[in-house]
Design an enzyme around this catalytic site. Structure first.
Site, PDB file in Angstrom:
ATOM      1  N   CYS A 124       0.865  -1.211   0.135  1.00 16.43           N
ATOM      2  CA  CYS A 124       0.058  -0.123  -0.102  1.00 16.43           C
ATOM      3  C   CYS A 124       0.810   1.278   0.035  1.00 16.43           C
ATOM      4  CB  CYS A 124      -1.061   0.012   1.443  1.00 16.43           C
ATOM      5  SG  CYS A 124      -2.124  -1.376   0.888  1.00 16.43           S
ATOM      6  N   HIS A 264      -2.973   6.984   2.937  1.00 14.58           N
ATOM      7  CA  HIS A 264      -3.698   5.641   2.316  1.00 14.58           C
ATOM      8  C   HIS A 264      -4.797   5.464   2.621  1.00 14.58           C
ATOM      9  CE1 HIS A 264      -3.723   1.929   1.055  1.00 14.58           C
ATOM     10  NE2 HIS A 264      -3.851   1.248   2.066  1.00 14.58           N
ATOM     11  N   ASN A 293      -9.841  -0.196  -0.026  1.00 16.74           N
ATOM     12  CA  ASN A 293      -8.528  -0.065   0.058  1.00 16.74           C
ATOM     13  C   ASN A 293      -7.908  -0.560  -1.399  1.00 16.74           C
ATOM     14  OD1 ASN A 293      -5.702  -0.600   0.244  1.00 16.74           O
ATOM     15  ND2 ASN A 293      -6.020  -1.457   2.280  1.00 16.74           N
TER      16      ASN A 293
HETATM   17  N1  ACO Z   1     -18.943  -8.197   9.292  1.00 12.49           N
HETATM   18  C1  ACO Z   1     -19.545  -8.402  10.517  1.00 12.49           C
HETATM   19  N2  ACO Z   1     -18.743  -8.715  11.459  1.00 12.49           N
HETATM   20  C2  ACO Z   1     -17.258  -8.799  11.425  1.00 12.49           C
HETATM   21  C3  ACO Z   1     -17.040  -8.653  10.163  1.00 12.49           C
HETATM   22  C4  ACO Z   1     -17.784  -8.330   8.930  1.00 12.49           C
HETATM   23  N3  ACO Z   1     -17.229  -8.234   7.662  1.00 12.49           N
HETATM   24  N4  ACO Z   1     -15.517  -8.696  10.105  1.00 12.49           N
HETATM   25  C5  ACO Z   1     -15.249  -9.055  11.475  1.00 12.49           C
HETATM   26  N5  ACO Z   1     -16.345  -9.161  12.178  1.00 12.49           N
HETATM   27  C6  ACO Z   1     -16.785  -9.333  13.537  1.00 12.49           C
HETATM   28  C7  ACO Z   1     -15.511 -10.332  14.025  1.00 12.49           C
HETATM   29  O1  ACO Z   1     -15.580 -11.476  13.970  1.00 12.49           O
HETATM   30  C8  ACO Z   1     -15.618  -9.785  15.576  1.00 12.49           C
HETATM   31  O2  ACO Z   1     -16.726 -10.379  16.028  1.00 12.49           O
HETATM   32  P1  ACO Z   1     -16.460 -10.972  17.656  1.00 12.49           P
HETATM   33  O3  ACO Z   1     -16.315  -9.634  18.674  1.00 12.49           O
HETATM   34  O4  ACO Z   1     -17.751 -11.879  17.974  1.00 12.49           O
HETATM   35  O5  ACO Z   1     -15.078 -11.854  17.789  1.00 12.49           O
HETATM   36  C9  ACO Z   1     -16.040  -8.234  15.731  1.00 12.49           C
HETATM   37  O6  ACO Z   1     -16.823  -8.158  14.298  1.00 12.49           O
HETATM   38  C10 ACO Z   1     -15.021  -7.411  15.781  1.00 12.49           C
HETATM   39  O7  ACO Z   1     -13.851  -7.659  14.944  1.00 12.49           O
HETATM   40  P2  ACO Z   1     -12.389  -6.893  14.690  1.00 12.49           P
HETATM   41  O8  ACO Z   1     -11.501  -7.704  13.778  1.00 12.49           O
HETATM   42  O9  ACO Z   1     -11.906  -6.514  16.387  1.00 12.49           O
HETATM   43  O10 ACO Z   1     -12.892  -5.574  14.047  1.00 12.49           O
HETATM   44  P3  ACO Z   1     -12.318  -4.183  13.928  1.00 12.49           P
HETATM   45  O11 ACO Z   1     -13.131  -3.262  14.644  1.00 12.49           O
HETATM   46  O12 ACO Z   1     -10.653  -4.402  14.221  1.00 12.49           O
HETATM   47  O13 ACO Z   1     -12.216  -4.032  12.512  1.00 12.49           O
HETATM   48  C11 ACO Z   1     -10.856  -4.308  10.600  1.00 12.49           C
HETATM   49  C12 ACO Z   1     -11.558  -5.027  11.483  1.00 12.49           C
HETATM   50  C13 ACO Z   1     -11.860  -3.531   9.769  1.00 12.49           C
HETATM   51  C14 ACO Z   1     -10.258  -5.067   9.566  1.00 12.49           C
HETATM   52  C15 ACO Z   1      -9.798  -3.478  11.052  1.00 12.49           C
HETATM   53  O14 ACO Z   1      -9.045  -4.141  12.059  1.00 12.49           O
HETATM   54  C16 ACO Z   1      -8.912  -2.687  10.116  1.00 12.49           C
HETATM   55  O15 ACO Z   1      -9.146  -1.944   9.387  1.00 12.49           O
HETATM   56  N6  ACO Z   1      -7.555  -2.979  10.279  1.00 12.49           N
HETATM   57  C17 ACO Z   1      -6.500  -2.419   9.575  1.00 12.49           C
HETATM   58  C18 ACO Z   1      -6.463  -2.885   8.069  1.00 12.49           C
HETATM   59  C19 ACO Z   1      -5.661  -2.464   7.325  1.00 12.49           C
HETATM   60  O16 ACO Z   1      -5.167  -1.438   7.437  1.00 12.49           O
HETATM   61  N7  ACO Z   1      -5.186  -3.193   6.334  1.00 12.49           N
HETATM   62  C20 ACO Z   1      -4.166  -2.883   5.158  1.00 12.49           C
HETATM   63  C21 ACO Z   1      -4.194  -3.777   4.161  1.00 12.49           C
HETATM   64  S1  ACO Z   1      -3.329  -3.048   2.932  1.00 12.49           S
HETATM   65  C22 ACO Z   1      -2.528  -4.233   2.032  1.00 12.49           C
HETATM   66  O17 ACO Z   1      -1.269  -4.050   2.215  1.00 12.49           O
HETATM   67  C23 ACO Z   1      -3.090  -5.125   1.003  1.00 12.49           C
END
Ligand code: ACO
Length: 337
Positions: A124, A264, A293
């Site tokens: 990214c 980003h 993203n």
């Molecule tokens: N829909 C509904 N519920 C969901 C979903 C979904 N799509 N995804 C996860 N959940 C649930 C989980 O199972 C969890 O349930 P539980 O509490 O019963 O266990 C709950 O939602 C909370 O999950 P978290 O993972 O703690 O949610 P969080 O608020 O952290 O959001 C996310 C997750 C959006 C992935 C966040 O952590 C994030 O954006 N992280 C950074 C990601 C990022 O920047 N990645 C870069 C990639 S770039 C590259 O190089 C390709």
């Protein structure tokens, strides 16, 4: 000898400026409501947790196809022909092939016969890395110009049965043309960094020499993005703030001097937290709601779109700030000419 040293010094002090920007987004739109039918999720959850409403999906188009379309627009706006281009740098984690490089595919599509063409990693942060590399090579006098492309078809490495990742990603491409800048403006500074110890937090495990493709890797879905979202989130906020501050400090500026922050686009909560800590909440560019993203394409498209929307004017200080798989991170400060 003294003369040579001072000539080199002068050359390396040259800045670069962006003279053409382009973008291409595939037509197909995949909304959060579409995703509700594919995995156990909801528009409400995705919107609240990420800020994403929809993303684009390429159908039958590769990274070089998207990148070529964005490049043609950037070249036209720069007033240059493909044959004029001396260097093509493509940042992508979804190359057409392991080899030939996607840069070579784009060189062929454009007919840019003179161009030295190479792909870089950087996930990214890839576009920020490409811009920094171009500064060294074009500003350093090795090439007269460069075409920089961030192009991704992340839909091909997204596990559409994994709700924790499939809601995040989209496809798209951005391109820019850079040439040397004769004034003190243009690219003012670059700060790049990374820490391979965090590599497992964001990884596409199979298909490389560590874990070549096999029946098992396919069965275990190891050709898709694996991510520890929470860990990435925490590091992202910290390093993006540090990157922007360090890049600004390198050119004698502070965050209040910035006119526009283009971070980003990984998660609206990350964007807001970073902007808040930099005190740039009113000056932050956001398009994640439309595209999700797009890895290296996010910064490239963001810069193009911000310019098209009139958010960047002559003399403005623009800060590009990114992080991604590696983990890697980086920021560039540009004074718009
Ligand atoms: N829909 C509904 N519920 C969901 C979903 C979904 N799509 N995804 C996860 N959940 C649930 C989980 O199972 C969890 O349930 P539980 O509490 O019963 O266990 C709950 O939602 C909370 O999950 P978290 O993972 O703690 O949610 P969080 O608020 O952290 O959001 C996310 C997750 C959006 C992935 C966040 O952590 C994030 O954006 N992280 C950074 C990601 C990022 O920047 N990645 C870069 C990639 S770039 C590259 O190089 C390709």
């Amino acid at each position: 000898m003294k003369k040579l040293r001072s000539a080199l010094k002068t050359k390396f002090r040259n800045s670069i400026k962006i003279v053409g920007l382009g973008k291409y987004l595939p037509e197909k739109v995949l909304t959060n409501f579409d995703l509700e039918k594919m995995v156990d999720t909801s528009d409400e959850w995705i919107t609240t947790r990420t800020g994403i409403k929809e993303r684009r999906i390429a159908e039958g188009e590769s990274a070089s196809d998207l990148g070529t379309k964005a490049s043609l627009i950037a070249l036209k706006r720069a007033g240059l022909k493909p044959q004029d281009i001396e260097l093509i740098i493509v940042a992508t984690v979804t190359p057409d092939y392991q080899f030939p490089s996607t840069a070579c595919c784009i060189q062929k599509n454009l007919g840019a016969k003179k161009a030295v063409s190479l792909d870089i990693g950087g996930a990214c942060a890839g576009y920020v890395y490409a811009l920094s590399l171009a500064w060294a090579l074009v500003g350093g006098g090795f090439y007269k110009n460069a075409l920089l492309v961030g192009s991704e078809v992340l839909s091909t490495i997204t596990d559409w049965s994994d709700r924790s990742t499939c809601i995040l990603f989209g496809d798209g491409a951005g391109a820019s043309v850079v040439v040397p800048a004769k004034s003190e403006a243009g690219m003012l500074s670059s700060y790049l960094g990374g820490d391979g110890n965090f590599g497992d937090f964001l990884i596409l495990p199979a298909g490389g020499s560590r874990l070549p493709a096999s029946k098992d890797t396919v069965k275990n879905r190891l050709h898709y993005i694996k991510m520890q979202g929470n860990e990435v989130f925490k590091i992202a906020v910290r390093v993006m703030v540090e990157c922007a501050q360090k890049a600004l400090k390198k050119c004698g500026l502070r965050s209040e001097d910035a006119d526009l922050l283009i971070p980003h686009q990984a998660n609206l909560r990350i964007i807001r937290a970073v902007a808040k800590r930099l005190n740039l909440e009113d000056k932050v560019f956001v398009n994640i709601h439309k595209y999700g993203n797009m890895s290296s394409a996010s910064s490239a498209v963001g810069l193009c779109e911000a310019y098209e929307e009139g958010r960047i004017k002559k003399g403005d200080i623009v800060v590009l700030d990114a992080f991604g798989g590696g983990l890697v991170w980086g920021a560039c400060v540009i004074k718009w000419i």
